[in-house]
Structure formats: C-alpha cells, structure tokens
Motif scaffolding. Structure first.
Motif, PDB file in Angstrom:
ATOM      1  N   LEU A  65      90.563  53.231 -19.938  1.00 51.44           N
ATOM      2  CA  LEU A  65      88.934  53.117 -20.043  1.00 51.44           C
ATOM      3  C   LEU A  65      88.554  54.389 -20.655  1.00 51.44           C
ATOM      4  N   GLU A  66      89.025  55.519 -20.308  1.00 51.21           N
ATOM      5  CA  GLU A  66      88.841  56.896 -20.909  1.00 51.21           C
ATOM      6  C   GLU A  66      88.645  56.833 -22.538  1.00 51.21           C
ATOM      7  N   VAL A  67      89.690  55.921 -23.232  1.00 54.38           N
ATOM      8  CA  VAL A  67      89.536  55.820 -24.524  1.00 54.38           C
ATOM      9  C   VAL A  67      88.280  54.910 -25.087  1.00 54.38           C
ATOM     10  N   LEU A  68      87.855  54.006 -24.186  1.00 62.08           N
ATOM     11  CA  LEU A  68      86.699  53.179 -24.712  1.00 62.08           C
ATOM     12  C   LEU A  68      85.539  53.967 -24.508  1.00 62.08           C
ATOM     13  N   ARG A  69      85.477  54.771 -23.165  1.00 59.08           N
ATOM     14  CA  ARG A  69      84.358  55.707 -22.937  1.00 59.08           C
ATOM     15  C   ARG A  69      84.203  56.567 -23.897  1.00 59.08           C
ATOM     16  N   ARG A  70      85.229  57.103 -24.690  1.00 60.45           N
ATOM     17  CA  ARG A  70      85.102  58.343 -25.643  1.00 60.45           C
ATOM     18  C   ARG A  70      85.163  57.857 -26.985  1.00 60.45           C
ATOM     19  N   SER A  71      86.212  57.090 -27.284  1.00 63.82           N
ATOM     20  CA  SER A  71      86.347  56.906 -28.768  1.00 63.82           C
ATOM     21  C   SER A  71      85.231  55.949 -29.470  1.00 63.82           C
ATOM     22  N   VAL A  72      85.102  54.848 -28.610  1.00 60.20           N
ATOM     23  CA  VAL A  72      84.134  53.731 -29.237  1.00 60.20           C
ATOM     24  C   VAL A  72      82.846  54.522 -29.377  1.00 60.20           C
ATOM     25  N   THR A 252      80.751  42.583 -21.117  1.00 60.32           N
ATOM     26  CA  THR A 252      79.803  42.465 -19.863  1.00 60.32           C
ATOM     27  C   THR A 252      78.697  43.640 -20.260  1.00 60.32           C
ATOM     28  N   ASP A 253      77.730  43.810 -19.437  1.00 59.46           N
ATOM     29  CA  ASP A 253      76.663  44.534 -19.792  1.00 59.46           C
ATOM     30  C   ASP A 253      76.976  45.897 -19.266  1.00 59.46           C
ATOM     31  N   LYS A 254      77.811  45.870 -18.240  1.00 58.91           N
ATOM     32  CA  LYS A 254      78.459  47.196 -17.758  1.00 58.91           C
ATOM     33  C   LYS A 254      79.157  48.127 -18.804  1.00 58.91           C
ATOM     34  N   MET A 255      80.103  47.159 -19.563  1.00 59.02           N
ATOM     35  CA  MET A 255      80.869  47.899 -20.447  1.00 59.02           C
ATOM     36  C   MET A 255      80.299  47.988 -21.930  1.00 59.02           C
ATOM     37  N   ALA A 256      79.378  47.338 -21.906  1.00 58.88           N
ATOM     38  CA  ALA A 256      78.397  47.357 -23.071  1.00 58.88           C
ATOM     39  C   ALA A 256      77.853  48.864 -23.024  1.00 58.88           C
ATOM     40  N   GLU A 257      77.318  49.088 -21.903  1.00 66.71           N
ATOM     41  CA  GLU A 257      76.257  50.146 -21.908  1.00 66.71           C
ATOM     42  C   GLU A 257      77.329  51.575 -21.740  1.00 66.71           C
ATOM     43  N   MET A 258      78.457  51.318 -21.297  1.00 68.58           N
ATOM     44  CA  MET A 258      79.635  52.297 -21.397  1.00 68.58           C
ATOM     45  C   MET A 258      79.762  52.850 -22.709  1.00 68.58           C
ATOM     46  N   MET A 259      80.160  51.748 -23.750  1.00 70.36           N
ATOM     47  CA  MET A 259      80.510  52.089 -25.018  1.00 70.36           C
ATOM     48  C   MET A 259      79.465  52.170 -25.855  1.00 70.36           C
ATOM     49  N   GLY A 260      78.426  52.064 -25.617  1.00 66.60           N
ATOM     50  CA  GLY A 260      77.166  51.899 -26.598  1.00 66.60           C
ATOM     51  C   GLY A 260      77.150  50.590 -27.377  1.00 66.60           C
ATOM     52  N   LEU A 261      77.552  49.540 -27.092  1.00 60.18           N
ATOM     53  CA  LEU A 261      77.580  48.352 -27.875  1.00 60.18           C
ATOM     54  C   LEU A 261      76.499  47.290 -26.968  1.00 60.18           C
ATOM     55  N   GLU A 262      76.377  46.146 -27.874  1.00 62.48           N
ATOM     56  CA  GLU A 262      75.696  45.170 -27.583  1.00 62.48           C
ATOM     57  C   GLU A 262      76.434  44.178 -26.364  1.00 62.48           C
TER      58      GLU A 262
END
Ligand SMILES: Nc1ncnc2c1ncn2[C@@H]1O[C@H](COP(=O)(O)OP(=O)(O)O)[C@@H](O)[C@H]1O
Ligand SMILES: O=C(CO)[C@@H](O)[C@@H](O)COP(=O)(O)O
Length: 556
Positions: A65-72, A252-262
C-alpha cells in the motif's frame, strides 16, 4: 478527446514501481520507485524480532500500500498531467506471493493476536520452506495419476500456493483455521483498491492448480494429502476466477483520495510480472517466445492448444493472453551466474584492467570475450549454478565447466558461462518446438538485453532465431498499464482487447539480433556436446553432483 493515461504498478521482490503511460502510443511518461520499508523479511519478524527458520522469505502487506501511497501521486506530479485523464490502474506482481486474510479482507498479520506468528505474514514467492509439503503433493499426485501433473511439467513447486497453504496447516493450524481465505498478494492489493475480492486466471492457473474447464483438483486428492484440506478449494480458495484484462471493480473513494486519482476508474484484475511483459513487447500470437532476462529467465509462449512439454512450469488457458494457452518455463540462474563469476572467481588483474580503461568489469569481459569464435575457447559448461528449473526440474544439480587448461583466461570462462545459459534456453526452445508449440522468434525484456550485446548475439546464434528487444524501460509495468486500458475499455478512452492495446502501445527496438550462419553451425556442434553432458549428469547416468552434495552434508 484529450490524451488518456493509465498507471501500471510493478511489484518486485525489493520494491514497487509505478509507471504512467500515454494510451495513444504506450509512452512511459513518468515512473517512480518505492523500496519496501520492511524489505524482504528473511531473518526475523519486524518489531518482535521473532526468528525465522532457514529458507523463509516474508513480506509486509502494508509495504504494497505504501507503493500506492507514494509512487502513484509521484508519477502524477512528475508528469504534470490532470489526474482526471487517468482512466485506469493495473498491477503485476511476483508470484506465488500469498497471504491469509480474515472475513474483512484484513491480513492476519495486522491483528495483535497473530502478529507474532510468522505464518500470518505474506509468504514471498521465494519462500522455500514448504519443500516437504511439495514433495508429498507430487508423490501423491503421481501415485493417483492426477491429470493435472503433466500440465505442470510433472512437478508442483514448493513456491506455489498449495504447498505454502499446507505448510501453514502443518506448522500453524490455528492460522489455517482462522484464515477466511488465502489470497495471492496481487489479488489482495486489487481487493484493497476495489473493496471486493476476485482471483485472476494467471496466478490461479500457474500457481494454484486451477484449470478453466476442470477447476481445482478434486476433493479426494486434497483429502489424500491431509483430511483437513478436503474442502480447501471451496472454502479458503473460494471465489470467482476472472480473465486478465477484466475490470475487477471501480477504484474506491478512499483509495482514490489516497492516490490522488478519480474514484470509480477501472482497476484491472491482478497479474504476474513476467506474464504482463508479454503483450508489452507486442506478443499476442503464438510462435514468439518472450524471455524476461535478469538474475534468472522466465520464458513465456502462447499456443492454441494444451500440449504437454517436459519441464515446463505450466500451461494455462487465458494465463497470459485471453483466448490462448499460455506456457511458462524458466532457468533458475542466468545473470546470477555471471555475477557469481565476477564477484567470487575473477582474478584481481581483470578488475584493475577494467578500472584502468574506465569501464565496468562485465563490459571488459564482454569486450574481450567478443574476440573469440564459438568453440575457440575449448570450454563448455552446464548452467546449473542454482539447480535446474527447466526440462530436468531438479534443484540438486550443480554447475560445471569442462575443458580448462593452464592457458584458460577469465574472458574465456565468462564467454563459456554466457554460452551455457544460451544452451539452457535452447533446451527449453527445443522442448516446446518438438512438442508442437512452435517457437519462430525470440523477444527479450528485462535488464540483461540492455547490458550485454554479446550475450544477445550468442542467444540468437545458439537458438538460430532472431531476437527482438523490448523498447521499454519497465516492460511488466507497461503491460500492467495496458491491461488497465483494457479494463477501462474503448468507450472510456482505453481499448477493448489486449490485442488492440498491444498494437498501439507495445514497442520493440528497431535493431534485432540475427543468427550468424557460421556461428549457428559451430554452436550446433557444441550444443550436441552440451546435450550429452546434460543427460549424463542430469538424467541419472552419473549422479556425482548429488553424491557430492550428500558428502558435503555429511561433513556439516
Ligand atoms: N553487463 C552485464 N552482462 C551480463 N550480466 C550482467 C551485466 N550487468 C549485470 N549483470 C547481471 O544482471 C543481473 C541483473 O539483471 P536485472 O534484469 O537488472 O535484475 P532483476 O533480474 O533483479 O530484475 C545480475 O545477476 C547481474 O549479475
Ligand atoms: O515466478 C515468477 C513468475 O512466475 C516470478 O514472479 C518470480 O520468479 C519473481 O521474479 P523476479 O525476481 O521479479 O524477476
């Protein structure tokens, strides 16, 4: 329509890497690597310091998940594009990398109750401690004449799902009991993005003995392994198995927000690293063998029928490209053998020469080794420094070099090692080709084709086939991004099939490596000698390698 993009995330052994790709042409616009904060856990558990046994290799699920949080967010920022133009995300992963989860999809190692039990953590693909279980899986399958065994070249690996699950049951029955499901890490990460669990046809097929028509092996087989496993496939391995390129659900909304995606954008079903690379080099039809060349080689090939081939790792319908049978084979050490030579066996004067000329040691050896014709060194080697994972499937085999004299030079040994790995690949090519799974050309990706031209020419000469080289820095991640484009679909600005995506997005370099006829002829003669040694030491005529191992063991 404005340019659309997808993101491919490649989960390797040490780190994860996100790549933002332009869907109109496959251009890799930005990439970013996140090393796993907990690294490979192979000595003791984080925090508690609980010691792990020999051959264990674990990972921490939050690192993914850290990869998604930082790299995306990093690739979005780097590219300067509008995040609203990203229409999908896909991933590829090492495999079988698996974990036990509870009813909410939470890894058991996240719970304070189980955190101190190593079996609650992610078992990485190279966790090799389930060998006793794998041996029993194979013995019982052979005794019962299980039809699945030939689909895996006659052997199920200790790296794969059933062996790993059975090890958990044997050594930590409480974890087995508590686990609601066992999941590939690639499917777990996707479930975190979508909020629902689906399994992908690639890992299910190659790593968990699943077959599109026949499903998993029957209950009687599992009962014969251990009565407690009888219901495994309908309980802890339950769930739909979905074809690659399918949309696993919206972000999901939560993951979209975490990664800065729609939120709601397409999330492609999980995939495996080597397999995702295949369409990324434009291979979507039979006859083209894709080699992911690095520390080891994964060989991937497509066919229209299910054939049995000695030593292959597996054949899976829809396992690489939907609608075709995907074949996988491999060599367990390639770059690692060259590294061993450079690190452990090279005279100091070579390092000094290379330093004087201001080039790396590999470059120096390549340059000097290029001066020889095939056969001119008088040397021949068996490439079994890390056992044999191809036609012989025997981890107890070891390496050898024959033909040394007092005049033998390091560059000759280096060239011989390059050649030995090429002969190893030819064994695989021949095994497929002679069993009706045609190999007309080779496609290479991974680190090695960029690093060593002599190696690539030797592979072309030894196999007598032209080699096309990937023109992508991150081939598996590009493949994952292509599957994300398919999950999104044409209406959203993506593609309807992986074949359409490959046509527009895949790239190989213009320059290819073509066989040189006189080298082909010389290598044919050397290959005959290699094959004789291969069978003599590898098929039981002379088990000296195994006897040496057992003498060594008796002295420990
Ligand atoms: N110039 C070279 N020629 C041949 N092998 C090389 C060269 N440089 C590095 N290697 C080997 O390549 C391997 C790394 O390949 P790479 O594809 O980058 O890694 P990985 O398999 O981990 O993805 C190492 O085993 C290393 O010894
Ligand atoms: O086993 C497979 C593919 O089947 C790989 O995921 C595994 O060997 C890991 O490969 P890499 O070290 O990522 O090249």
């Amino acid at each position: 329509m404005a340019t659309k993009y997808t993101i491919g995330v490649d989960y390797g052994t040490q780190s994860g890497r996100a790549v933002l790709v332009d869907l109109s042409n496959g251009r890799e616009v930005a990439d970013h690597v996140t090393p796993y904060p907990h690294h490979v856990i192979d000595e003791c558990l984080p925090d508690s310091g609980i010691k792990l046994e020999h051959d264990w290799a674990l990972q921490h699920p939050d690192d993914y998940l850290e990869v998604l949080r930082r790299s995306v967010p990093a690739v979005i920022a780097q590219s300067g594009i509008d995040a609203a133009d990203v229409i999908g995300i896909g991933i590829d992963f090492t495999a079988c990398t698996m974990l036990p989860i509870d009813e909410q999809g939470e890894p058991l190692c996240f719970s304070s109750e189980y955190i101190n039990n190593p079996h609650s953590w992610v078992k990485l693909w190279k966790h090799h401690a389930a060998q006793p279980e794998a041996d029993k899986i194979n013995k019982i399958a052979a005794e019962r004449g299980e039809a699945f065994l030939p689909r895996y070249g006659g052997k199920i690996s200790s790296e794969w799902m059933i062996a790993k699950i059975w090890q958990i049951l044997d050594e930590a029955p409480e974890i087995y009991e508590r686990a609601d499901m066992f999941l590939e890490a690639t499917d777990w990460v996707i479930s975190q993005m979508t909020g629902s669990i689906v399994r992908n046809s690639c890992t299910a097929g190659y790593k968990a003995i699943w077959h599109k028509q026949e499903g998993y092996p029957d209950k009687e087989y599992f009962k014969a392994l251990d009565p407690r496993l009888e219901d495994l496939t309908e309980t802890k391995l339950r769930g739909d198995v979905i074809s690659l390129g399918s949309n696993a659900g919206g972000l999901t909304d939560k993951m979209a927000e975490m990664m800065g995606l729609e939120s709601g954008i397409a999330v492609a079903v999980g995939n495996v690293d080597a397999h995702a690379a295949v369409p990324a080099v434009g291979v979507v039809t039979p006859g083209k063998l894709v080699m992911a060349m690095g520390t080891s080689i994964c060989h991937m090939l497509l066919g229209t029928e299910e054939k049995q081939v000695e030593g292959m790792c597996g054949v899976v319908e829809d396992g690489i490209i939907p609608g075709l049978y995907g074949y996988e084979a491999g060599q367990s050490a390639v770059g690692d053998i060259f590294e061993w030579y450079v690190e452990e066996s090279l005279p100091g004067y070579v390092k000094e020469e290379a330093a004087k000329e201001g080039i790396g040691v590999h470059q120096w050896l390549e340059k000097e080794a290029s001066a020889f014709k095939p056969g001119q060194t008088g040397l021949l080697a068996l490439d079994w420094w890390n056992g044999n994972r191809s036609v012989l499937v025997d981890t107890d085999l070891t390496g050898m070099i024959i033909g040394m004299t007092l005049l033998t030079k390091p560059q000759e040994v280096y060239r011989t090692l390059l050649e030995a790995t090429a002969f190893g690949t030819r064994k695989i090519v021949d095994a497929f080709h002679s069993n009706g799974v045609t190999v007309d050309a080779l496609y290479a990706c991974g680190g090695l084709p960029q690093k060593n031209r002599l190696l690539m020419q030797i592979y072309a000469d030894v196999t007598n086939r032209e080699i096309f080289v990937a023109d992508s820095k991150q081939t598996p991640a590009l493949g994952a991004a292509m599957f994300a484009a398919v999950a999104a679909g044409e209406a959203a600005g993506g593609y309807d099939t992986i074949i359409d995506a490959a046509e527009k997005m895949a790239r190989v370099k213009e320059e290819t490596f073509k066989p040189i006829p006189e080298n082909v002829e010389l290598y044919d003669r050397l290959y005959k000698e290699y094959s004789k040694l291969h069978d003599y030491f590898g098929r039981g005529e002379n088990d000296v390698m195994k006897r040496l191992k057992s003498i060594k063991k008796s002295t420990e």
